[in-house]
Design a protein around this motif. Structure first.
Motif, PDB file in Angstrom:
ATOM      1  N   HIS A   1       0.836  -1.215   0.000  1.00  0.00           N
ATOM      2  CA  HIS A   1       0.000   0.000   0.000  1.00  0.00           C
ATOM      3  C   HIS A   1       0.866   1.258   0.000  1.00  0.00           C
ATOM      4  N   VAL A   2       0.730   2.059  -1.055  1.00  0.00           N
ATOM      5  CA  VAL A   2       1.558   3.267  -1.202  1.00  0.00           C
ATOM      6  C   VAL A   2       1.294   4.246  -0.058  1.00  0.00           C
ATOM      7  N   GLY A   3       0.018   4.487   0.235  1.00  0.00           N
ATOM      8  CA  GLY A   3      -0.329   5.429   1.315  1.00  0.00           C
ATOM      9  C   GLY A   3       0.258   4.977   2.646  1.00  0.00           C
TER      10      GLY A   3
ATOM     11  N   SER B   1       7.634  -5.887  -9.661  1.00  0.00           N
ATOM     12  CA  SER B   1       7.949  -4.453  -9.726  1.00  0.00           C
ATOM     13  C   SER B   1       6.683  -3.674 -10.071  1.00  0.00           C
ATOM     14  N   SER B   2       6.792  -2.358 -10.047  1.00  0.00           N
ATOM     15  CA  SER B   2       5.572  -1.556 -10.067  1.00  0.00           C
ATOM     16  C   SER B   2       5.729  -0.290 -10.910  1.00  0.00           C
ATOM     17  N   SER B   3       4.625   0.144 -11.491  1.00  0.00           N
ATOM     18  CA  SER B   3       4.599   1.415 -12.218  1.00  0.00           C
ATOM     19  C   SER B   3       4.934   2.597 -11.310  1.00  0.00           C
TER      20      SER B   3
ATOM     21  N   GLU C   1      -9.335  -4.175   0.534  1.00  0.00           N
ATOM     22  CA  GLU C   1     -10.437  -3.220   0.665  1.00  0.00           C
ATOM     23  C   GLU C   1      -9.987  -1.779   0.863  1.00  0.00           C
ATOM     24  N   ASN C   2      -8.704  -1.525   1.090  1.00  0.00           N
ATOM     25  CA  ASN C   2      -8.278  -0.119   1.229  1.00  0.00           C
ATOM     26  C   ASN C   2      -7.532   0.412  -0.001  1.00  0.00           C
ATOM     27  N   PHE C   3      -7.625  -0.299  -1.126  1.00  0.00           N
ATOM     28  CA  PHE C   3      -7.187   0.276  -2.404  1.00  0.00           C
ATOM     29  C   PHE C   3      -8.412   0.926  -3.040  1.00  0.00           C
ATOM     30  N   VAL C   4      -8.171   1.981  -3.836  1.00  0.00           N
ATOM     31  CA  VAL C   4      -9.312   2.843  -4.149  1.00  0.00           C
ATOM     32  C   VAL C   4     -10.424   2.139  -4.933  1.00  0.00           C
ATOM     33  N   THR C   5     -10.068   1.258  -5.874  1.00  0.00           N
ATOM     34  CA  THR C   5     -11.116   0.635  -6.704  1.00  0.00           C
ATOM     35  C   THR C   5     -12.059  -0.202  -5.842  1.00  0.00           C
ATOM     36  N   ARG C   6     -11.461  -1.028  -5.010  1.00  0.00           N
ATOM     37  CA  ARG C   6     -12.275  -1.937  -4.184  1.00  0.00           C
ATOM     38  C   ARG C   6     -13.030  -1.154  -3.125  1.00  0.00           C
ATOM     39  N   LYS C   7     -12.381  -0.101  -2.614  1.00  0.00           N
ATOM     40  CA  LYS C   7     -13.063   0.733  -1.620  1.00  0.00           C
ATOM     41  C   LYS C   7     -14.341   1.318  -2.251  1.00  0.00           C
ATOM     42  N   ILE C   8     -14.229   1.706  -3.523  1.00  0.00           N
ATOM     43  CA  ILE C   8     -15.386   2.296  -4.208  1.00  0.00           C
ATOM     44  C   ILE C   8     -16.466   1.238  -4.461  1.00  0.00           C
TER      45      ILE C   8
ATOM     46  N   LEU D   1     -13.566   9.648   0.126  1.00  0.00           N
ATOM     47  CA  LEU D   1     -12.404   9.409  -0.725  1.00  0.00           C
ATOM     48  C   LEU D   1     -11.453  10.602  -0.686  1.00  0.00           C
ATOM     49  N   GLY D   2     -10.231  10.384  -1.212  1.00  0.00           N
ATOM     50  CA  GLY D   2      -9.243  11.456  -1.300  1.00  0.00           C
ATOM     51  C   GLY D   2      -9.263  12.110  -2.676  1.00  0.00           C
ATOM     52  N   ASN D   3      -8.157  11.993  -3.394  1.00  0.00           N
ATOM     53  CA  ASN D   3      -7.982  12.698  -4.669  1.00  0.00           C
ATOM     54  C   ASN D   3      -8.781  12.032  -5.798  1.00  0.00           C
ATOM     55  N   LEU D   4      -9.867  12.685  -6.215  1.00  0.00           N
ATOM     56  CA  LEU D   4     -10.731  12.095  -7.243  1.00  0.00           C
ATOM     57  C   LEU D   4     -10.140  12.223  -8.631  1.00  0.00           C
TER      58      LEU D   4
ATOM     59  N   ARG E   1      -5.268   9.748 -11.915  1.00  0.00           N
ATOM     60  CA  ARG E   1      -5.571   8.853 -13.036  1.00  0.00           C
ATOM     61  C   ARG E   1      -4.635   7.647 -12.981  1.00  0.00           C
ATOM     62  N   ARG E   2      -5.182   6.478 -13.241  1.00  0.00           N
ATOM     63  CA  ARG E   2      -4.391   5.249 -13.222  1.00  0.00           C
ATOM     64  C   ARG E   2      -4.707   4.397 -14.452  1.00  0.00           C
ATOM     65  N   ASP E   3      -3.716   3.577 -14.824  1.00  0.00           N
ATOM     66  CA  ASP E   3      -3.930   2.556 -15.853  1.00  0.00           C
ATOM     67  C   ASP E   3      -4.328   1.290 -15.096  1.00  0.00           C
TER      68      ASP E   3
ATOM     69  N   TYR F   1      -5.551  12.038   1.253  1.00  0.00           N
ATOM     70  CA  TYR F   1      -4.545  12.658   0.388  1.00  0.00           C
ATOM     71  C   TYR F   1      -3.180  12.129   0.797  1.00  0.00           C
ATOM     72  N   ARG F   2      -2.260  12.082  -0.139  1.00  0.00           N
ATOM     73  CA  ARG F   2      -0.909  11.584   0.175  1.00  0.00           C
ATOM     74  C   ARG F   2       0.091  12.728   0.214  1.00  0.00           C
ATOM     75  N   PRO F   3       1.176  12.563   0.992  1.00  0.00           N
ATOM     76  CA  PRO F   3       2.184  13.628   1.055  1.00  0.00           C
ATOM     77  C   PRO F   3       2.747  13.956  -0.327  1.00  0.00           C
TER      78      PRO F   3
ATOM     79  N   GLU G   1       1.791  12.845  -4.450  1.00  0.00           N
ATOM     80  CA  GLU G   1       0.834  12.084  -5.278  1.00  0.00           C
ATOM     81  C   GLU G   1       1.411  11.902  -6.682  1.00  0.00           C
ATOM     82  N   ILE G   2       1.033  10.819  -7.319  1.00  0.00           N
ATOM     83  CA  ILE G   2       1.270  10.682  -8.765  1.00  0.00           C
ATOM     84  C   ILE G   2      -0.067  10.996  -9.422  1.00  0.00           C
ATOM     85  N   ASP G   3      -0.110  12.126 -10.144  1.00  0.00           N
ATOM     86  CA  ASP G   3      -1.403  12.555 -10.680  1.00  0.00           C
ATOM     87  C   ASP G   3      -1.910  11.612 -11.772  1.00  0.00           C
TER      88      ASP G   3
HETATM   89  O1  F7E Z   1      -4.610   4.518  -5.147  1.00  0.00           O
HETATM   90  C1  F7E Z   1      -6.236   7.817  -5.049  1.00  0.00           C
HETATM   91  C2  F7E Z   1      -4.823   7.688  -4.547  1.00  0.00           C
HETATM   92  O2  F7E Z   1      -4.168   2.985  -3.249  1.00  0.00           O
HETATM   93  C3  F7E Z   1      -4.887   4.896  -6.471  1.00  0.00           C
HETATM   94  C4  F7E Z   1      -0.771  -0.616  -5.409  1.00  0.00           C
HETATM   95  O3  F7E Z   1      -1.241  -1.864  -5.845  1.00  0.00           O
HETATM   96  O4  F7E Z   1      -0.826   0.293  -7.634  1.00  0.00           O
HETATM   97  C5  F7E Z   1      -1.329   0.461  -6.324  1.00  0.00           C
HETATM   98  O5  F7E Z   1      -0.940   1.720  -5.794  1.00  0.00           O
HETATM   99  C6  F7E Z   1      -5.157   6.394  -6.545  1.00  0.00           C
HETATM  100  C7  F7E Z   1      -4.116   7.245  -5.820  1.00  0.00           C
HETATM  101  O6  F7E Z   1      -3.306   2.441  -5.563  1.00  0.00           O
HETATM  102  C8  F7E Z   1      -8.441   7.242  -2.225  1.00  0.00           C
HETATM  103  O7  F7E Z   1      -4.364   8.936  -4.018  1.00  0.00           O
HETATM  104  C9  F7E Z   1      -8.285   8.655  -3.857  1.00  0.00           C
HETATM  105  O8  F7E Z   1      -3.808   8.349  -6.624  1.00  0.00           O
HETATM  106  O9  F7E Z   1      -5.692   2.241  -5.128  1.00  0.00           O
HETATM  107  P1  F7E Z   1      -4.503   2.994  -4.693  1.00  0.00           P
HETATM  108  P2  F7E Z   1      -1.856   3.027  -5.926  1.00  0.00           P
HETATM  109  O10 F7E Z   1      -1.382   3.993  -4.924  1.00  0.00           O
HETATM  110  O11 F7E Z   1      -1.913   3.477  -7.351  1.00  0.00           O
HETATM  111  C10 F7E Z   1       0.599   0.373  -7.755  1.00  0.00           C
HETATM  112  C11 F7E Z   1       0.953   0.127  -9.206  1.00  0.00           C
HETATM  113  C12 F7E Z   1       1.294  -0.529  -6.808  1.00  0.00           C
HETATM  114  O12 F7E Z   1       2.397  -1.001  -7.079  1.00  0.00           O
HETATM  115  C13 F7E Z   1       0.761  -0.618  -5.423  1.00  0.00           C
HETATM  116  O13 F7E Z   1       1.193  -1.833  -4.798  1.00  0.00           O
HETATM  117  O14 F7E Z   1      -6.385   6.661  -5.889  1.00  0.00           O
HETATM  118  N1  F7E Z   1      -7.267   7.783  -4.001  1.00  0.00           N
HETATM  119  N2  F7E Z   1      -9.019   8.348  -2.770  1.00  0.00           N
HETATM  120  C14 F7E Z   1      -7.334   6.880  -3.011  1.00  0.00           C
HETATM  121  N3  F7E Z   1      -6.563   5.793  -2.737  1.00  0.00           N
HETATM  122  C15 F7E Z   1      -6.905   5.044  -1.654  1.00  0.00           C
HETATM  123  N4  F7E Z   1      -6.177   3.925  -1.380  1.00  0.00           N
HETATM  124  N5  F7E Z   1      -7.966   5.372  -0.845  1.00  0.00           N
HETATM  125  C16 F7E Z   1      -8.775   6.469  -1.084  1.00  0.00           C
HETATM  126  O15 F7E Z   1      -9.724   6.733  -0.362  1.00  0.00           O
END
Ligand code: F7E
Ligand code: NAP
Length: 347
Positions: A91-93, A130-132, A192-199, A216-219, A222-224, A300-302, A304-306
């Motif tokens: 978990h990045v956060g 490894s990770s993006s 459950e604390n990654f954004v897609t599943r949380k949603i 939620l935090g940063n709406l 954008r992610r692939d 929000y994260r300290p 962010e990758i936009d």
């Molecule tokens: O966040 C934003 C958050 O925690 C995605 C891991 O599998 O992929 C994952 O890392 C985005 C971020 O995934 C909430 O700020 C908004 O911009 O689902 P995430 P992640 O940080 O991209 C990479 C490739 C990995 O390698 C990691 O292992 O969504 N966001 N609101 C939120 N994120 C979370 N978690 N919760 C929120 O409420």
């Protein structure tokens, strides 16, 4: 003859899909599991019973990526043909809260595995998760295997150490060690604390009347996002290549958290409209007038990758990678699963 695979992180999202794939291919399976106060093997319990019924090897071994002696013990015992290193603090956060632990496991964990392989089982092929996140912000430019790294979190910095250690052991000792640089991949088994599943879980719970709002935090991040079940097949393909190498795996399309919420809300039967801005923005159901989404700056994260954006061309050409599940279908799969878990029929 059947091959033997050792998987770290076997209880996680990716580990659970990978084990199903490898059992289908006839592998003997060994997994490294941590001691936990309660069993957390829900993702693999059923597969394990099925393997037992068919008489297939599926053994779990206690160990920890932070504990070198447990790793060398398990590698010496199993001597796997293939080792998939999927374990880690993912978990990045959370990595901003636990930076040292994240480094201990995500960076040094693979060093421990490589040292053990080098001394005990040098023909073992290693896959490193490894990770993006390694790329940091590329300003929306699609990242490929040549794109420089610029990590923006303790998680990403640890993964950068791991990435280069894999390359270094390949070049120095001739080990078959490869990096899969995977962009985000999701599924109904996502934590459950990654954004897609949380949603999807949040929308399903609101629909079931179990919760009022989703915070939620940063709406606008954008992610692939791809489908984890498809991505584990690529891990396997990477280890079947004659030469070890590094590959970007992604769909090539990026979408925002906001779009994810909108699709999920629609699937759950809501008509979401946005009002306000910044921390005061809310998502309201136009039909009932209820506020369904609020902003909570705690998420929000300290740093962010936009935007993450990918060019998976090398994997397309060399691994025959052609993702089938695209964004709307991914949201549909996850939303349907979470609604059905709560007893709500969804089509
Ligand atoms: O966040 C934003 C958050 O925690 C995605 C891991 O599998 O992929 C994952 O890392 C985005 C971020 O995934 C909430 O700020 C908004 O911009 O689902 P995430 P992640 O940080 O991209 C990479 C490739 C990995 O390698 C990691 O292992 O969504 N966001 N609101 C939120 N994120 C979370 N978690 N919760 C929120 O409420
Ligand atoms: P996940 O669901 O969080 O699973 C992580 C796994 O690692 C769990 O089995 C966990 O065990 C285990 N683990 C955690 N700390 C450990 C330690 N100290 N020693 C041994 N095992 C440990 O993660 P995932 O989504 O499946 O991701 C798999 C790997 O790919 C991770 O390394 C992640 O960083 C990386 N990655 C993921 C994505 C993605 O989008 N999913 C993208 C790029 C890279 P417990 O069940 O006991 O917690």
């Amino acid at each position: 003859m059947s091959k033997t695979a050792l998987i770290t992180g076997i209880t996680g999202q990716d580990g659970s899909y990978l084990v199903e794939l490898l059992l289908d291919k006839g592998y003997h399976i060994h997994g490294l599991v941590r001691r936990t106060s309660q069993f957390n093997r829900e993702r693999i319990d059923q597969t394990r019973s099925q393997a037992a019924a068919k008489g297939q090897t599926f053994e779990l071994h206690y160990g920890d990526l932070a504990d070198a002696s447990s790793i060398s013990r398990v590698i010496a015992k199993v001597r796997p043909d293939e080792l998939y290193n999927l374990g880690g603090q993912s978990h990045v956060g959370v990595s901003f809260e636990e930076p040292e632990y994240t480094a201990l496991v995500d960076a040094l964990g693979v060093l421990r595995l490589l040292e053990s392989i080098k001394h005990i089982s040098p023909t073992t092929r290693l896959y490193q998760a490894s990770s993006s996140e390694l790329f940091g912000s590329t300003g929306g430019r699609p990242a490929n295997e040549q794109t420089p790294f610029r990590p923006r979190s303790p998680y990403a910095a640890a993964k950068q150490y791991a990435y280069w250690t894999v390359v270094n052991y390949r070049e120095s000792y001739g080990l078959h060690a490869s990096n899969g640089i995977l962009f985000n991949h999701e599924s109904p088994r996502r934590g459950e604390n990654f954004v897609t599943r949380k949603i999807t879980l949040g929308m399903a719970r609101i629909r079931a009347g179990l919760e009022q709002t989703l915070r939620l935090g940063n709406l606008d991040a954008r992610r692939d996002w791809g489908y984890a079940k498809e991505y584990v097949e690529l891990m396997w393909r990477i280890l079947q290549q004659q030469a070890a190498d590094d590959y970007v795996i992604a769909t090539g399309e990026s979408h925002s958290v906001r779009e994810f919420v909108e699709h999920a809300a629609r699937f759950a039967g809501f008509d979401l409209t946005w009002e306000g801005s910044g921390v005061h923005e809310v998502g309201r159901d136009a039909k009932s007038g209820r506020v369904l989404v609020q902003i909570d700056p705690r998420y929000y994260r300290p740093a962010e990758i936009d935007v993450t954006a990918a060019d998976p061309g090398k994997a397309g050409a060399k691994l025959n990678w052609n993702p089938q599940v695209r964004f709307p279908e991914l949201v549909r799969i996850m939303m349907k699963a979470d609604l059905e878990r709560l007893g709500i029929r969804a089509d």
